[in-house]
Scaffold this active site. Structure first.
Site: not given
Ligand code: NAP
Length: 469
Positions: A397
């Site tokens: 994301d």
């Molecule tokens: P993300 O959008 O959730 O994507 C994580 C990706 O990691 C997934 O698409 C998955 O794809 C991949 N993945 C999972 N396990 C894996 C593995 N073992 N090896 C390789 N890839 C793997 O993560 P992000 O980009 O860090 O974004 C964070 C999300 O959380 C955002 O939507 C954000 O708004 C939300 N959020 C976070 C917080 C916070 O405090 N950090 C707060 C509010 C909202 P595959 O399944 O294809 O592998």
């Protein structure tokens, strides 16, 4: 010098330690020390509070502290790094429950021993149980959603905002009754209308915590945890007023203020208002899935090695997948090998990458990545055109160009890391599945993107092995 004066000085010392500890937490270089400084402040505060008690019931205190110690140490050692976000949520909840119990017992303690309770104390007790109750059950729901015990989808039903507002109005009405009428009943038998009102306020607060959190999607839970953290601080602050303890007022205010600041930072990083996070039911719309079509360009480890080997300017962009794969040590190792190869390597961290604030910073610090190599999106994005390779490690994301380019995307407006503008972008993930927000990612189909499919730790390990060959 009276004992009261010495206690006051010690409370001030504890408060100063809290403030300095909190300040030190704002930089990765001093965060560990900051934690210790705050813990030392808490020790001083607890010891000082004990000296103020006329009678200490060791028979209750010793087992309670011992059980807390055992559970705390075991949890700190056993809980996996990937489970930290829900662990933080649970700890917030216990903070809220503790305040609720303090407020409740203070009411009954005062009832039994005093002939009058100040209306300000009654107000403080009311606010303590309200904030504590909402924090407790709200945190349990957040824990359930983040741990997968509950569905991450927002539970949306018609009239939910009206029901929640109505509940809050009923609680407020009971609170007014409790504070005004209750005072007239001092000295009457134990179960009075005021004590029944208080029990009702507690039950309704617990229900309000569930209802307000259950309608928020799992992707927004980290923000909600920050908000609940703030509530737990407010509950502690109100408890401080109820029991007349200055250091509890100070520490509660610090937690309340820092929690709300962090909530605001996270909302800004997603370009959403707090109201949107609380009431929009974000994550329920899955129609945005599979909107982008095209061909992906998968790449082998060997070919990825050749691209990296020739690169001079490399940016690593970690995301939740790095945490899930526990790939941080392999990432650091590859980074060092690339530096030895003459490249400039930086680690760009998005404020909401992962599942809790600072998630990526913690993991990279654990792997001993030097702090000075960590950079923010605002520093990297303007120079992205001269980045040879952006290596996206399990992020999705936070690198989704639809947030920048597609006004109809649910992520529209969220600041992202512009990895698609690098000369080459290598994405390490296992599939084309969307990230936490459930939104498809056109990055995977861009001509300069190469998909290195597989577990991030395994892929990183293979790249390291190629370099060492
Ligand atoms: P993300 O959008 O959730 O994507 C994580 C990706 O990691 C997934 O698409 C998955 O794809 C991949 N993945 C999972 N396990 C894996 C593995 N073992 N090896 C390789 N890839 C793997 O993560 P992000 O980009 O860090 O974004 C964070 C999300 O959380 C955002 O939507 C954000 O708004 C939300 N959020 C976070 C917080 C916070 O405090 N950090 C707060 C509010 C909202 P595959 O399944 O294809 O592998």
């Amino acid at each position: 010098m009276t004992a009261e004066f010495v206690r006051g000085c010690l409370y001030i010392a504890a408060s100063i330690l809290f403030v300095f500890g909190l300040k030190m937490l704002s930089s990765p270089a001093t965060a560990r020390k900051g934690n210790m400084v705050s813990a030392a402040g808490m020790l001083v505060a607890i010891a000082t509070a004990l000296t103020a008690m006329t009678e200490i019931r060791w028979i209750w205190l010793v087992p309670a502290v011992s059980i807390g110690l055992v559970v705390g140490v075991a949890a700190a050692r056993l809980v996996k790094m990937t489970s930290m976000p829900q662990m933080v949520g649970l700890l917030n909840g216990f903070g809220g429950l503790a305040s609720l119990l303090v407020g409740w017992s203070e009411f009954h303690g005062k009832w039994a021993s005093e002939s009058a309770i100040a209306s300000f104390t009654m107000l403080s007790i009311f606010l303590t149980v309200l904030a504590g109750g909402v924090t407790f059950t709200g945190s349990l729901v957040a824990y359930g959603k983040l741990s997968g015990a509950l569905s991450g989808k927002p539970l949306l039903y018609k009239g939910r905002n009206i029901i929640n507002t109505g509940l809050l109005i009923v609680i407020a009405a009971l609170g007014i009754y409790f504070i005004t009428e209750g005072l007239d009943e001092i000295g009457t038998p134990y179960f009075t209308r005021a004590s029944i009102m208080l029990a009702g306020i507690i039950v309704l607060s617990l229900i309000l915590g569930v209802l307000t959190t259950i309608s928020i999607g799992g992707a927004d839970m980290p923000v909600i945890i920050c908000l609940l953290n703030s509530y737990s601080g407010l509950a502690a602050c109100a408890a401080g007023f109820a029991i007349n303890n200055n250091v509890l007022i100070v520490s509660g205010s610090l937690v309340g203020a820092s929690g709300i600041i962090l909530t605001n930072v996270m909302c800004k990083a997603m370009n959403r208002s707090l109201a949107n996070v609380l009431f929009s039911g974000f994550g329920s719309d899955t129609t945005a899935k599979s909107r982008y079509k095209g061909e992906t360009r998968p790449i082998s480890v060997e070919d990825a090695y050749l691209i990296l080997e020739a690169a001079q300017n490399i940016v690593f962009v970690p995301g939740y997948g790095m945490a899930a794969a526990q790939a941080q040590h392999a990432v650091r190792e590859l980074g060092e090998l690339l530096e030895k190869n003459g490249a400039t390597v930086r680690y760009c961290i998005h404020p909401v990458a992962g599942r809790m604030p600072g998630h990526m910073n913690v993991l990279l610090a654990e792997a001993n990545v030097p702090y000075e190599l960590l950079v923010e999106p605002g520093d990297v994005n303007p120079t992205m055109d001269i980045v040879d390779v952006a290596v996206v490690i399990g992020a999705n994301d936070v690198v989704n160009p639809a947030a920048r380019d597609d006004r109809s995307s649910p992520l529209s407006g969220m600041p992202i890391i512009d990895v698609d503008r690098a000369r080459t972008c290598i994405v390490l993930k296992r599939s084309l599945n969307p990230g936490f927000a459930g939104v498809d990612n056109p990055l995977f189909f861009k001509p300069n993107t190469r998909m290195l499919f597989g577990d991030a730790k395994a892929s990183m390990g293979s790249l390291v092995a190629e370099f060492k060959r």
